[in-house]
Design an enzyme around this catalytic site. Structure first.
Site, PDB file in Angstrom:
ATOM      1  N   SER A  80      -8.840   0.237   5.732  1.00  0.00           N
ATOM      2  CA  SER A  80      -8.256  -0.555   4.660  1.00  0.00           C
ATOM      3  C   SER A  80      -9.074  -0.360   3.398  1.00  0.00           C
ATOM      4  CB  SER A  80      -8.255  -2.031   5.060  1.00  0.00           C
ATOM      5  OG  SER A  80      -8.087  -2.856   3.938  1.00  0.00           O
ATOM      6  N   CYS A 113      -2.825  -7.598  -2.559  1.00  0.00           N
ATOM      7  CA  CYS A 113      -4.218  -8.041  -2.430  1.00  0.00           C
ATOM      8  C   CYS A 113      -4.945  -7.841  -3.756  1.00  0.00           C
ATOM      9  CB  CYS A 113      -4.914  -7.266  -1.327  1.00  0.00           C
ATOM     10  SG  CYS A 113      -4.117  -7.438   0.281  1.00  0.00           S
ATOM     11  N   ASP A 139       0.769  -1.238   0.000  1.00  0.00           N
ATOM     12  CA  ASP A 139       0.000   0.000   0.000  1.00  0.00           C
ATOM     13  C   ASP A 139       0.806   1.298   0.000  1.00  0.00           C
ATOM     14  OD1 ASP A 139      -1.882  -1.957   0.306  1.00  0.00           O
ATOM     15  OD2 ASP A 139      -2.903  -1.041   2.005  1.00  0.00           O
TER      16      ASP A 139
END
Length: 558
Positions: free
Chosen positions: A472, A195, A124
């Site tokens: 998130s 992800c 991220d």
């Protein structure tokens, strides 16, 4: 005209003989020392799948730069894996790592007098951290995203890491067995890469394209795809053209480029973290960007991409139908993008999209036409009001709730809130308040995924959450984050009490505490800040330098 090179002042001439001696020690020849010296900044770590493979990608990028007549030298940056830190003290280091990565790249680049920069990231904070450094340095620069993992499967259901977090809540609520939880855990993330849904990592990979800082189509191939390797090599080669033509990062990172990125974010329903990161990159680029720009663009931009967690598809699916350029082309054709902005190809956004090779396959199940959107308004809305005078963020792409009014259930930490959900303290119709989790308060503004997933997993479908922390990209439901000012600096969220009425109104763009102005003022007069959680070390240093979420939570000189 060619960019002015930094390396000759450090490596050419009689007095730089000691410097050249060290370059010879790592294998460079006279010819290679005479070429532009470029950096390959690689966010690499074995602590998780997101950046496990980026060291190998750096070697490929080096090959590409050599083909372009450049001399590459690689260095790693740190990585904090968000998923592994989730719900623990480790998550407090996540946002901190973004600014540390930017600082590390700046330090390495300037200390060694490089002429150009290839950035490779995955998890991220690595993409925004590297892009912040590129904006700060203002040198020929190009970014390549490391790619997402392939999705997992269990009992015919496609899985992402979001499913594992929610499965914990489902298990605690006795909705699934321990064995089912174990099987979901084993199968949810089957390969290297980030992800797989449109969570923060894939959102920021997409933003690198929308900003014009990455090659068209480079964000969507999975980490395991051979096309990922091809894009990395081409990225290395493209840096040569940027240096030759004197194209620097701030030539690309204009206000119009940020408008394009925000438009793409809204159309794709990406992560709320992108709001923080785009503000931070703009700050480093010297571009004045505010939360008002996000709402202005959200109002005019339809939400058209059915990507998890708000939709049904993952990044690998988007790649099959053409990747991010499919979204960009629809927005450009609708007059929603600036087509004349410069990109790392040396061409404009419009030229890139006209020349891109789109697969001849149907894509309307994933990316709709602008005139037939999933929702008429963009996927993120900025809220302001008596509870968030400087702003807060809600991801409307991941919820159908447009108005929520409920009694506050107040917690002073994420851990206390998680225990409250677990123990059944939180009831339907309530608004969970989690405070002192902002940039200065936590410090580090951790993500509340453990709590939001527990709420969803427990089947509490009529519960909202408001926090000065983050979420998130996998979060779904009526969840409001980035409340500014945060509790630690005396924002109104600090004086909310159990039973107070909270109103979330998306259509009116409001987040309010239903108290009179006089009562809010009186409570704030009686309030005093708690002692800092950290008095020494990195987190204490960060808390002293970081700005509010409404300003991108960037660290600034004291």
């Amino acid at each position: 005209m060619p960019a002015k090179l930094n390396s000759p002042s450090r490596y050419h001439g009689i007095y730089n003989a000691p410097h050249r001696a060290f370059l010879r020690s790592v294998g460079l020849t006279d010819e290679e020392i005479g070429k532009p010296l470029v950096a390959i900044a690689t966010a690499w770590s074995e602590a998780g799948p997101c950046n496990f493979h980026t060291l190998a990608l750096a070697r490929v990028a080096k090959e590409g730069t050599k083909e372009a007549g450049l001399s590459p030298l690689a260095f790693p940056t740190m990585v904090v894996n968000d998923n592994i830190g989730m719900g623990s003290e480790g998550m407090r280091y996540s946002l901190v790592s973004r600014d540390l990565i930017a600082d590390m790249v700046e330090a390495q680049f300037n200390a060694h007098a490089f002429d150009g920069l290839v950035g490779i990231g995955g998890c991220d904070k690595t993409t925004p951290g590297i892009l912040m450094a590129m904006a700060r340095l203002n040198v020929p620069s190009i970014y390549i995203y490391g790619g997402s993992a392939e999705p997992g499967y269990f009992m015919g259901k496609r899985l992402t890491i979001e499913d594992v977090h929610e499965a914990i809540g489902a298990y605690l609520a006795k909705r699934i067995t321990e064995n089912e939880l174990y099987e979901i855990e084993k199968r949810a993330h089957p390969t290297l890469g980030t992800c797989s849904g449109l969570f923060t990592a894939n959102t920021m990979g997409s933003m690198s394209e929308a900003l014009g800082m990455a090659l068209p189509g480079s964000a969507s191939p999975t980490a395991t795809s051979s096309r990922r390797v091809m894009y990395v090599r081409e990225t290395g080669k493209a840096l040569g053209s940027l240096i030759e033509n004197g194209i620097k990062s701030r030539d690309i990172l204009t206000f119009e480029a940020f408008e394009n990125a925000i438009t793409t974010l809204m159309a794709m329903g990406g992560s709320t973290n992108a709001v923080l990161h785009l503000l931070a990159i703009a700050y480093e680029a010297g571009v004045k960007l505010t939360l008002d720009d996000f709402n202005r663009i959200s109002k005019r931009t339809p939400y058209i991409a059915s990507m998890k967690p708000g939709g049904d598809y993952v990044m690998a699916d988007l790649d099959e139908v053409g990747g991010v350029p499919v979204v960009l082309k629809k927005l450009l054709d609708a007059g929603l993008l600036h087509g004349d902005v410069l990109t790392v190809t040396g061409k404009t956004m419009k030229q890139n999209l006209e020349q891109y090779k789109y697969p001849n396959v149907p894509h309307s199940h994933i990316v709709r036409d602008v005139k037939n959107p999933i929702k008429p308004r963009g996927g993120i809305v900025i809220l302001k009001g008596s509870l968030a005078p400087e702003g807060a963020v809600i991801k409307v792409a991941a919820t159908n709730v447009v108005k929520f009014e409920g009694k506050a259930k107040v917690y002073n930490s994420e851990d206390d809130a998680f225990k409250g959900v677990q123990s059944g303290e939180v009831r339907e119709g309530e608004v969970v308040i989690i405070r002192y989790e902002g940039p200065k308060g936590a410090p580090g503004m951790p993500e509340m995924l453990r709590v939001t997933a527990a709420i969803m997993g427990a089947g509490l479908n009529n519960v909202a959450l408001v926090t000065d922390g983050r979420f998130s990209g996998a979060t779904r439901g009526p969840m409001v984050g980035h409340v500014a000012p945060e509790a630690m600096v005396g924002g109104p969220i600090a004086i909310v009490e159990d039973g107070d009425t909270i109103v979330i109104d998306v259509e009116s763009e409001r987040l309010d505490l239903k108290l009179s102005e006089e009562e809010i003022k009186n409570r704030l007069k009686r309030w005093s800040p708690p002692s800092p959680r950290y008095k020494s070390g990195l987190l204490a240093k960060y808390a002293s330098l970081v700005s509010q979420a409404s300003m991108g939570a960037v660290t600034r000189p004291a």
